[in-house]
Design a protein around this motif. Sequence first.
Motif, PDB file in Angstrom:
ATOM      1  N   TYR A  25      -1.104  -6.262   1.986  1.00 23.84           N
ATOM      2  CA  TYR A  25      -0.959  -6.076   0.541  1.00 23.84           C
ATOM      3  C   TYR A  25       0.463  -6.425   0.126  1.00 23.84           C
ATOM      4  O   TYR A  25       1.419  -5.992   0.757  1.00 23.84           O
TER       5      TYR A  25
ATOM      6  N   CYS B 297       2.979  -6.563  -3.393  1.00 20.29           N
ATOM      7  CA  CYS B 297       3.089  -6.241  -4.811  1.00 20.29           C
ATOM      8  C   CYS B 297       3.239  -7.528  -5.610  1.00 20.29           C
ATOM      9  O   CYS B 297       4.106  -8.348  -5.328  1.00 20.29           O
TER      10      CYS B 297
ATOM     11  N   TRP C 269       2.782   2.561 -13.043  1.00 15.74           N
ATOM     12  CA  TRP C 269       2.793   1.371 -12.191  1.00 15.74           C
ATOM     13  C   TRP C 269       2.519   1.715 -10.725  1.00 15.74           C
ATOM     14  O   TRP C 269       1.754   1.029 -10.046  1.00 15.74           O
TER      15      TRP C 269
ATOM     16  N   CYS D 131      -0.869   0.402  -7.513  1.00 16.80           N
ATOM     17  CA  CYS D 131      -0.803  -0.255  -6.197  1.00 16.80           C
ATOM     18  C   CYS D 131      -1.500   0.590  -5.123  1.00 16.80           C
ATOM     19  O   CYS D 131      -2.158   0.046  -4.234  1.00 16.80           O
TER      20      CYS D 131
ATOM     21  N   HIS E 278       9.292   2.621  -5.909  1.00 14.82           N
ATOM     22  CA  HIS E 278       7.888   2.180  -5.956  1.00 14.82           C
ATOM     23  C   HIS E 278       7.124   2.434  -4.651  1.00 14.82           C
ATOM     24  O   HIS E 278       6.076   3.076  -4.649  1.00 14.82           O
ATOM     25  N   HIS E 279       7.641   1.938  -3.538  1.00 15.67           N
ATOM     26  CA  HIS E 279       6.878   2.077  -2.283  1.00 15.67           C
ATOM     27  C   HIS E 279       6.898   3.502  -1.747  1.00 15.67           C
ATOM     28  O   HIS E 279       5.932   3.970  -1.152  1.00 15.67           O
TER      29      HIS E 279
ATOM     30  N   GLU F 278       4.233   5.127  -3.630  1.00 13.67           N
ATOM     31  CA  GLU F 278       2.904   4.690  -3.176  1.00 13.67           C
ATOM     32  C   GLU F 278       2.476   5.498  -1.943  1.00 13.67           C
ATOM     33  O   GLU F 278       1.330   5.935  -1.840  1.00 13.67           O
TER      34      GLU F 278
HETATM   35 ZN   LIG Z   1       3.262  -2.327  -5.829  1.00 13.84          ZN
END
Ligand SMILES: [Zn+2]
Length: 484
Positions: free
Chosen positions: A27, A29, A205, A209, A234-235, A238
């Motif tokens: 995966y 982004c 956002w 993901c 972000h990660h 996630e």
């Molecule tokens: Zn992402």
Amino acid sequence: MAIKIYNTLSGGKEEYQPINSDYTGFYVCGPTVYDYFHIGNARPFIVFDVIRRFLIFRGYNVRYVMNLTDIDDKIINRAKADGVTSKEIADRYINAFFEDIQKLGVRPADVYPRATDHINEIIATIKKLVEQDVAYSSAGDVFYDVTKFANYGQLSKKKLDELQAGKRIAVDERKKNSADFVLWKAAKPGEPFWPSPWGNGRPGWHIECSVMSMKYLGKSFDFHGGGQDLIFPHHENEIAQSCAATGCNIFAKYWLHNGFLDMKGEKMSKSLGNFVTARGLMETYPTTAIRLFFLQKHYRGPIDFSEEGLNAATVTAQRLSLTYKKLKDLIPADFVPNKLEETAKIGDFVRQIQALDSDLLAAMEDDFNTPGAIGKLFDIVRETNKFIDEVAKREDANNVLHWLISKYDEYDRFFGIIDKSHAGVDHEQLDGLMQAILKTRQTLRKEKNWALADQLRDDLANAGIVLEDSPSGTTWRWQNKILK
Ligand SMILES: [Zn+2]
């Protein structure tokens, strides 16, 4: 040999051990589609394309997913500015994205999930997190409570108490902790929205993901890639969302992050205004050169964007494509190859290429060391050209040439830097032509035919070639169209 990968999660190189034998989940982004992407954004598209292709080359059945963020503040703002809907903006730049990556020689992903097509799944996951008391709603927004996730900070190596301390000044009253992040945003007037148990709104956002990667790749999958700027938050977020939602220890097993593209020492970004679109760059430079420009540096390190670098990569990429063309031209169309071992006198040349070949592949296996591998490829190009010069002296040359072509084809399955259209400009030939033109112009000037000499210079400028007069003579160069 096993493939070794630098994993941001562990902070070291690890041998690749697939999670399951059916497929390799990967995966990356994807873009937030509110404008053409700039060349810094193109870096992950290209480096992860090469990594994915190398894994396929090594026999892995890669399932490659890249999301399209089609709802976001930036899209909403752009829609307002242009007087159209957010969907129109998203559709316009999704089409542009597909055009541009195709031109960049990036293979399409197996799935390009759009956030707005997954609202129900996103709401279901947020509901689960709220039920588990990991998330809480507050005036129509839903936040993730970072103190509920024991491993928060494991990827970015940040400590929660330090994160909280640093943000104490501007605490958002809706949040329990300053480091909590939004999963669902309440709709503001005039914004697109979807109904949810917490009122009308839209997804954050990070959650998009988590939901889309797990939908297409499973709760635990092999690779998650993105730029280094996505490590935090972000990660990190996630991981927190996904692991809390599924109870899995492993969300993505290997975290890969590419370095930035700098322009004059600063990160290229839209907010700094120092960006060049990939679309614009491709008007001036061949895509093989742009790909080579990136691959000459290791994907984790920074790259300085420069026209000199791109000009050099253009000449280098042409050398490779021309060598490939020469090999193709040397073999008669009706040639039927025999097994190399049986017919060819495998001399020093073949053994030398075989040694370089194994070095090239070893470099790729060592955390996708493309600069090392490309260095070996150009050693092969050099030896190929030497061999071609003396090819008439060799017995069974066609078998060797045929084998060599198969090697170039093999490397290009993951690099994608050979121009097989044969449309590349031969720099040496062009320079020869330019010297002839410069000589003619010199004669015109000597004869004081200034009008015609100037006309020649202007015509060349229209063709993108600049002449520079100096006391020692006249030189030519490509016009720098990009950085004015
Ligand atoms: Zn992402």
